[in-house]
Design a protein around this motif. Structure first.
Motif, mmCIF file in Angstrom:
data_model
loop_
_atom_site.group_PDB
_atom_site.id
_atom_site.type_symbol
_atom_site.label_atom_id
_atom_site.label_comp_id
_atom_site.label_asym_id
_atom_site.label_seq_id
_atom_site.Cartn_x
_atom_site.Cartn_y
_atom_site.Cartn_z
ATOM 1 N N ARG A 1 -46.064 106.473 -73.383
ATOM 2 C CA ARG A 1 -46.084 107.774 -72.709
ATOM 3 C C ARG A 1 -44.667 108.230 -72.373
ATOM 4 O O ARG A 1 -44.319 109.398 -72.541
ATOM 5 N N TYR A 2 -43.828 107.303 -71.901
ATOM 6 C CA TYR A 2 -42.436 107.659 -71.624
ATOM 7 C C TYR A 2 -41.757 108.187 -72.886
ATOM 8 O O TYR A 2 -41.036 109.185 -72.839
ATOM 9 N N THR B 1 -50.851 97.413 -70.355
ATOM 10 C CA THR B 1 -50.514 98.457 -69.388
ATOM 11 C C THR B 1 -49.081 98.921 -69.575
ATOM 12 O O THR B 1 -48.786 100.129 -69.582
ATOM 13 N N ARG B 2 -48.165 97.968 -69.750
ATOM 14 C CA ARG B 2 -46.751 98.319 -69.904
ATOM 15 C C ARG B 2 -46.498 99.050 -71.215
ATOM 16 O O ARG B 2 -45.679 99.975 -71.279
ATOM 17 N N GLY C 1 -48.691 100.937 -72.817
ATOM 18 C CA GLY C 1 -49.210 102.286 -72.655
ATOM 19 C C GLY C 1 -48.226 103.179 -71.919
ATOM 20 O O GLY C 1 -48.003 104.340 -72.285
ATOM 21 N N ALA C 2 -47.609 102.630 -70.852
ATOM 22 C CA ALA C 2 -46.602 103.384 -70.108
ATOM 23 C C ALA C 2 -45.391 103.676 -70.989
ATOM 24 O O ALA C 2 -44.857 104.794 -70.991
ATOM 25 N N GLY D 1 -47.996 111.665 -64.657
ATOM 26 C CA GLY D 1 -49.091 110.703 -64.765
ATOM 27 C C GLY D 1 -50.436 111.392 -64.862
ATOM 28 O O GLY D 1 -50.540 112.611 -64.684
ATOM 29 N N ALA E 1 -55.603 107.595 -71.444
ATOM 30 C CA ALA E 1 -55.102 106.306 -70.963
ATOM 31 C C ALA E 1 -56.086 105.182 -71.261
ATOM 32 O O ALA E 1 -55.691 104.074 -71.660
#
Length: 232
Positions: free
Chosen positions: A144-145, A137-138, A140-141, A108, A119
């Protein structure tokens, strides 16, 4: 004749040397002693710039994040899927250049300025496109994953180049698996691109269901571009 002066120690010089060490030998090689020796300084002098090894490692990781291009998010006319596509490719390229740092980066953004700017840019792009903040938000996560996962290791290189290993009785569909490693670049790059397009296609469908007026907004953007191209 005067001896050449040793360059003054600075945070930038320390971070550059630390990243080179991690790139060459991995995270376990990073120590105050190794770094001080490489910089021709005493170990304690490093603590004038970084209080702990964790602080130094954060700065090293953040320097890699500084290599990621964010300029696509400054273009207000760029559709959000294209901005995410261009960013994801730049992000992966930065990680591919420094694969040993990926395990730390995957934890993170922490307090890292470049990582926080990244971010912020991704989240801002999605919210401005009309995505609800929770969904943004989800997403963006999720992005990144996907990108960090693609950079953790080579899928193709995980198959030994031993044709005798893949007995047809045990692995009836892996008769050519021993050839994968020699094509790792094309396979891994192709897998990333396939996954990226599938991910963005799926998000586009969700966008149509989630964001009111999504179709009208897309038509307005296209119409605006058409008018701009004619000079009217």
């Amino acid at each position: 004749m005067a001896r050449p002066r040793t360059p003054l120690l600075s945070r930038e010089r320390i971070v550059t040397a630390a990243l080179q060490l991690v790139d060459a030998e991995g995270l376990d090689a990073l120590s105050t002693r190794r770094l001080a020796t490489g910089l021709s300084v005493s170990g304690p002098s490093l603590y004038n710039h970084f209080a702990t090894k964790d602080e130094l490692l954060d700065a090293v990781v953040d320097s890699v994040m500084g290599e990621v291009d964010l300029s696509m998010f400054a273009d207000a006319a760029a559709p959000w899927p294209q901005a995410l596509r261009d960013w994801a490719r730049s992000y992966r390229a930065a990680l591919a250049a420094h694969p040993n740092i990926v395990p730390v980066l995957a934890q993170g953004p922490g307090r890292r300025p470049n990582a926080l700017r990244l971010a912020d840019a991704v989240f801002g792009c999605l919210v401005e496109a009309g995505w609800p903040r929770g969904q943004a938000t989800r997403i963006g996560a999720l992005m990144r994953y996907f990108v960090t996962g693609s950079a953790l290791a080579s899928f193709a290189a995980g198959f030994p180049e031993d044709a005798g290993l893949y007995d047809a009785a045990d692995y009836p569909h892996l008769g050519e698996a021993h050839r994968l490693a020699e094509h790792r670049g094309a396979i891994d790059e192709g897998a990333f691109e396939t996954g990226l397009e599938a991910l963005l296609d799926g998000l586009a469908l969700r966008y149509e269901r989630t964001v009111p007026g999504a179709h009208q907004g897309e038509r307005a953007v296209k119409a605006g571009r058409s008018e701009g191209s004619t000079g009217s």
